[in-house]
Design a protein around this motif. Structure first.
Motif, PDB file in Angstrom:
ATOM      1  N   GLY A   1      59.379  31.689  71.935  1.00 32.65           N
ATOM      2  CA  GLY A   1      59.255  30.632  70.948  1.00 32.65           C
ATOM      3  C   GLY A   1      59.013  31.181  69.564  1.00 32.65           C
ATOM      4  O   GLY A   1      58.714  32.358  69.372  1.00 32.65           O
ATOM      5  N   SER A   2      59.152  30.320  68.584  1.00 36.23           N
ATOM      6  CA  SER A   2      58.967  30.726  67.201  1.00 36.23           C
ATOM      7  C   SER A   2      58.905  29.485  66.338  1.00 36.23           C
ATOM      8  O   SER A   2      59.426  28.426  66.707  1.00 36.23           O
ATOM      9  N   LEU A   3      58.302  29.622  65.193  1.00 42.92           N
ATOM     10  CA  LEU A   3      58.365  28.544  64.212  1.00 42.92           C
ATOM     11  C   LEU A   3      59.794  28.429  63.687  1.00 42.92           C
ATOM     12  O   LEU A   3      60.548  29.411  63.679  1.00 42.92           O
ATOM     13  N   PRO A   4      60.205  27.227  63.263  1.00 41.41           N
ATOM     14  CA  PRO A   4      61.619  26.964  62.969  1.00 41.41           C
ATOM     15  C   PRO A   4      62.282  27.897  61.968  1.00 41.41           C
ATOM     16  O   PRO A   4      63.441  28.271  62.142  1.00 41.41           O
ATOM     17  N   SER A   5      61.588  28.286  60.905  1.00 42.39           N
ATOM     18  CA  SER A   5      62.270  29.045  59.848  1.00 42.39           C
ATOM     19  C   SER A   5      62.824  30.365  60.362  1.00 42.39           C
ATOM     20  O   SER A   5      63.895  30.806  59.934  1.00 42.39           O
ATOM     21  N   LYS A   6      62.122  31.023  61.286  1.00 41.13           N
ATOM     22  CA  LYS A   6      62.611  32.292  61.833  1.00 41.13           C
ATOM     23  C   LYS A   6      63.889  32.063  62.639  1.00 41.13           C
ATOM     24  O   LYS A   6      64.817  32.877  62.604  1.00 41.13           O
ATOM     25  N   LEU A   7      63.931  30.971  63.382  1.00 37.65           N
ATOM     26  CA  LEU A   7      65.117  30.663  64.186  1.00 37.65           C
ATOM     27  C   LEU A   7      66.315  30.375  63.294  1.00 37.65           C
ATOM     28  O   LEU A   7      67.433  30.865  63.540  1.00 37.65           O
ATOM     29  N   HIS A   8      66.115  29.581  62.248  1.00 38.07           N
ATOM     30  CA  HIS A   8      67.206  29.291  61.313  1.00 38.07           C
ATOM     31  C   HIS A   8      67.653  30.556  60.578  1.00 38.07           C
ATOM     32  O   HIS A   8      68.842  30.727  60.282  1.00 38.07           O
TER      33      HIS A   8
END
Length: 625
Positions: free
Chosen positions: A126-133
Motif C-alpha cells: 500500500g501507499s498514499l495516493p501521490s506515490k502511486l500516481h
C-alpha cells in the motif's frame, strides 16, 4: 589410619575430576566462541553474497524490465537502528524506494535493449495516493516511448490496481479479484477507555479543524473533523477514479455506478469476482500462471525456459547501468524531511530537527551546492524542531542559494511550517498538506495511580510548581500552556503569511487545522505549482541558472551492522517471523492496533510541548491500502 587415606584418595579423585571438567569447560567455551565467530563470519559472507553477487547482470537484448513493487513504497530506505531488536522484535517490512523505481522506468524508456515492461503489484503493501500516481506517470512516459506495459495479478488491491490501470494490458488469475472499496478515514477513539483507567488528557489547541488528539478526548469524530475528512477523501477519490477511467477507457458514470450495483452484478456471474472484473472491463482477461508465462514468452519471442534470460529486475537494471562518470562541478542538493518531525537527531524515516537542519547547513556551506530541493514527506511534529529547520531554509535563501520544496505524499502541519518560506512550493495533485494549527498535550495519571494504591503529594514554592504526570496541572500552568499554544498559532499564521505573500486574516481563513489536497492547495495559494519531483528539480536549476549539474541526495551513512541485519531480515522475512515468533491471535492483533494508536505519544518530544502535527495523516489510509 585407613579412613584418612581413603578420604584423601577420594579428594584427589574428585579434585582431578573437577579440574578435568573445568579444563574441558574452558576449552569448550573457547571452541563455542570460535564456532560462533565462524558462524557469524559465514553469515556475513553469505549475506554479502546475497546482497551483491549477481547484481551486475547483463541487460538482455529485446528484453523486458520487471518492476516488482514489494512492501511499502518509501521516500527513503529506513533501517532498524538496533541489530538485536531487528533479530528479536519489531515488524519486518519490505520496502520499495520510490526514486529507484522512477529512475529505472525512465532509463528503460530510452534504452533500445528494453522493449516492454512487466509490473508486479502482488506484494505491494500500500501507499498514499501521490506515490502511486507518480509511478503511474513514469509508466505513461514509458508508453509514450512506444513501449508496452503488461501486468498480471493473483489479486489486485485498491492501491495495486491504480498502478495496474496504467498498463496496456491487465490480466488476472481466474481465482483472483479486483478489490476496490473507496477511500475512508476511520480510527479508534479512546476517551471511554481512558476514563475507565482514570487517565486525563490535558489538551491545549487552536483551530476549528485541528482534530489532532481527538481520539483521546472524544468517543467519536467531531462534525468539523468529518467535514474536513470527507472533503479531503472526496478529492482524492476523484483523482483515483479519473485515473482508472482514463487508463482503462471506461465510461465514468457507468464505472461510478458499479459501486452501487456490484451486489446485483455479482449475482449475474454466480459470485465469481474474477468474471465480475472482466465484465466491468477492469482486466483484459483471465490467465493461470502458466498461461501468463506463455503470454510473456510469446511477447518476447522466446520460450518459457528462457524467460529469465530475456528479463531483468529493476534493481539489477540500475546496477548494470551504473557508471563512473566524473560528476559536474555544480550540485543540486536534495535534503529529506521524511517522517514525523522530532527534536534532536533522528535516523532516516524520522525528520530530526537537528539532523535536517544540519543537512541544510552542510548544503549551504558547500561551495559545489548551487541550489537545494527540500523534499518534504511529513505529517509534522515538534514546533520547536520545525522552526529549527525553517531557520536553515531562510539562511540558504540569504546565502543566495534557491530553495524549492517538493512535497511528497504528506506535507502537513509542521511539514508545511518548514515549507512556507521556500522560493517555490511544488505538490502533487494528491499531496495532503495544510493542517495549519498547533496543539499541546500532557497526560495526567493521578487517577490511574490512585486506583492501584499509589498517591502523589508534596509541596512547591510557587503556584506554578508541578508534580509531573502524576498530578493535574495547576490552573495557572494550564493558562500559560493555552496562551503559549495561541502564540504558536499566531506565529504559524505569520510564517505562512510572510512566505506566501498573504495577510494573516487570509491565512487564518484557510488554516485552523484544515487539511487540503494538492489540487485544493493550489487554488487557495498554499502551493505554487503541481508537478513531480523532476519538475521541482528543473525549476530550481533554472533559478540557479544551471545547465550541467548533479543531483546529490544528502543523507547520513548507515552503520554497517544496522544495514547488514536489516537487509537480512527484510530479504528473509520468513526467518524474521521464526525468530520473532509473532502471534496472530485476534487478541494480539487487537492489542497491537491499540498500542499502535497509543504510540503517537512516542512521537511527542517537543521541549515546549507544542506540536504542529497532523495526527490523522499518520495512520493507514483507510481501505486505500
Amino acid at each position: 589410619m585407613r579412613k584418612p587415606i581413603s578420604m584423601s584418595i577420594i579428594k584427589v579423585i574428585f579434585s582431578s575430576i573437577w579440574k578435568a571438567l573445568g579444563l574441558f569447560w574452558t576449552y569448550f567455551r573457547k571452541f563455542q566462541s570460535a564456532v560462533g565467530t565462524l558462524l557469524f563470519i559465514g553469515l556475513v559472507v553469505l549475506l554479502g553474497m546475497s546482497l551483491f553477487n549477481g547484481d551486475k547482470v547483463p541487460v538482455p537484448e529485446q528484453g523486458a524490465l520487471v518492476v516488482s513493487l514489494d512492501g511499502v513504497i518509501q521516500e527513503q530506505k529506513t533501517y532498524n537502528q538496533s541489530p538485536l531488536q531487528a533479530m528479536t522484535g519489531g515488524e519486518v517490512k519490505r520496502q520499495t524506494i520510490l526514486r529507484q523505481v522512477i529512475k529505472a522506468i525512465d532509463m528503460a524508456a530510452e534504452d533500445d535493449r528494453i522493449t516492454m515492461m512487466i509490473i508486479n503489484v502482488d506484494r505491494l503493501a500500500g501507499s498514499l495516493p501521490s506515490k502511486l500516481h507518480y509511478i503511474g506517470d513514469a509508466m505513461s512516459r514509458f508508453k509514450e516511448a512506444g513501449k508496452k506495459i503488461y501486468t498480471y495479478g493473483n489479486n489486485f488491491s485498491q492501491s495495486g490496481y491504480l498502478i495496474a490501470s496504467y498498463a496496456d494490458e491487465v490480466y488476472l488469475n481466474p481465482y483472483g479479484a479486483v478489490l476496490m472499496y473507496g477511500y475512508s478515514s476511520y480510527q479508534n477513539y479512546f476517551k471511554d477507555f481512558l476514563d475507565k483507567i482514570k487517565v486525563e488528557v490535558q489538551l491545549f489547541r487552536v483551530g476549528k479543524y485541528k482534530s489532532a488528539m481527538e481520539p483521546f478526548i472524544r468517543g467519536d469524530m467531531s462534525p468539523a473533523a468529518k467535514e474536513a475528512s470527507l472533503a479531503l477523501m472526496g478529492d482524492l477519490w476523484s483523482e483515483y477514479t479519473a485515473s482508472i477511467v482514463q487508463g482503462r477507457n471506461l465510461e465514468k458514470d457507468k464505472f461510478l455506478a458499479s459501486f452501487d450495483q456490484v451486489v446485483n452484478d455479482l449475482g449475474g456471474v454466480n459470485g465469481d469476482l474474477a468474471e465480475l472484473a472482466v465484465s466491468y472491463n477492469l482486466v483484459d482477461g483471465l490467465k493461470t500462471r502458466e498461461q501468463w508465462r506463455e503470454f510473456v514468452a510469446e511477447k518476447l519471442g522466446t520460450d518459457i525456459a528462457d524467460l529469465q534470460d530475456k528479463s531483468i529486475g529493476y534493481h539489477a537494471y540500475l546496477a548494470a547501468n551504473a557508471n563512473g562518470i566524473i560528476p559536474p562541478k555544480n550540485m543540486i542538493a536534495v535534503v529529506y524531511a521524511n517522517g514525523t518531525i522530532k527534536d534532536g537527531s533522528q535516523p532516516a524515516g524520522e525528520a530530526g530537527g537537528d539532523t535536517v537542519s544540519r543537512h541544510l547547513r552542510e548544503a549551504r556551506l558547500n561551495d559545489k551546492v548551487k541550489a537545494v530541493i527540500l523534499r518534504v514527506n511529513s505529517p509534522g511534529g515538534s514546533a520547536y524542531a520545525s522552526e529549527i529547520i525553517r531557520q536553515e531554509v531562510l539562511l540558504l535563501k540569504k546565502a543566495g542559494k534557491p530553495v524549492v520544496v517538493s512535497m511528497g505524499s504528506l506535507a502537513a502541519s509542521g511539514g508545511y511550517w518548514i515549507s512556507a518560506n521556500a522560493d517555490e512550493i511544488w505538490a502533487a495533485p494528491t499531496t495532503i498538506t495544510g493542517s495549519i494549527g498547533i496543539f499541546g498535550v500532557i497526560p495526567n495519571f493521578e487517577g490511574t495511580l490512585s486506583a492501584i494504591g499509589i498517591n502523589t503529594d508534596g509541596v512547591g514554592t510557587t503556584p506554578l510548581s508541578v508534580a509531573g504526570l502524576s498530578k493535574p496541572l495547576p490552573e495557572k500552568v494550564k493558562a500559560i500552556f493555552q496562551r503559549t499554544i495561541e502564540n504558536g498559532y499566531d506565529r504559524f499564521l505569520n510564517i505562512v503569511a510572510e512566505g506566501r505573500g498573504m495577510t494573516v486574516d487570509q491565512v487564518h481563513a484557510i488554516a485552523q487545522g484544515r487539511v487540503w489536497t494538492g489540487n485544493q492547495a493550489l487554488e487557495i495559494g498554499l502551493v505554487d505549482k503541481l508537478g513531480t519531483f523532476e519538475d521541482a528539480v528543473k525549476s530550481v536549476a533554472a533559478m540557479a541558472e544551471l545547465e550541467d549539474y548533479k543531483i546529490s541526495f544528502w543523507q547520513d551513512a548507515v552503520p554497517w551492522d544496522v544495514k547488514l541485519m536489516s537487509e537480512l531480515m527484510e530479504r528473509n522475512a520468513g526467518l524474521g517471523k521464526i525468530l520473532m515468533a509473532r502471534s496472530t491471535s485476534p487478541q494480539d492483533i487487537l492489542a497491537a492496533k491499540v498500542l499502535k494508536s497509543l504510540s503517537i505519544f512516542s512521537h511527542l518530544n517537543d521541549p515546549n510541548h507544542a506540536y504542529v502535527l497532523c495526527v490523522s495523516c499518520m495512520g493507514e489510509f483507510g481501505n486505500g491500502q
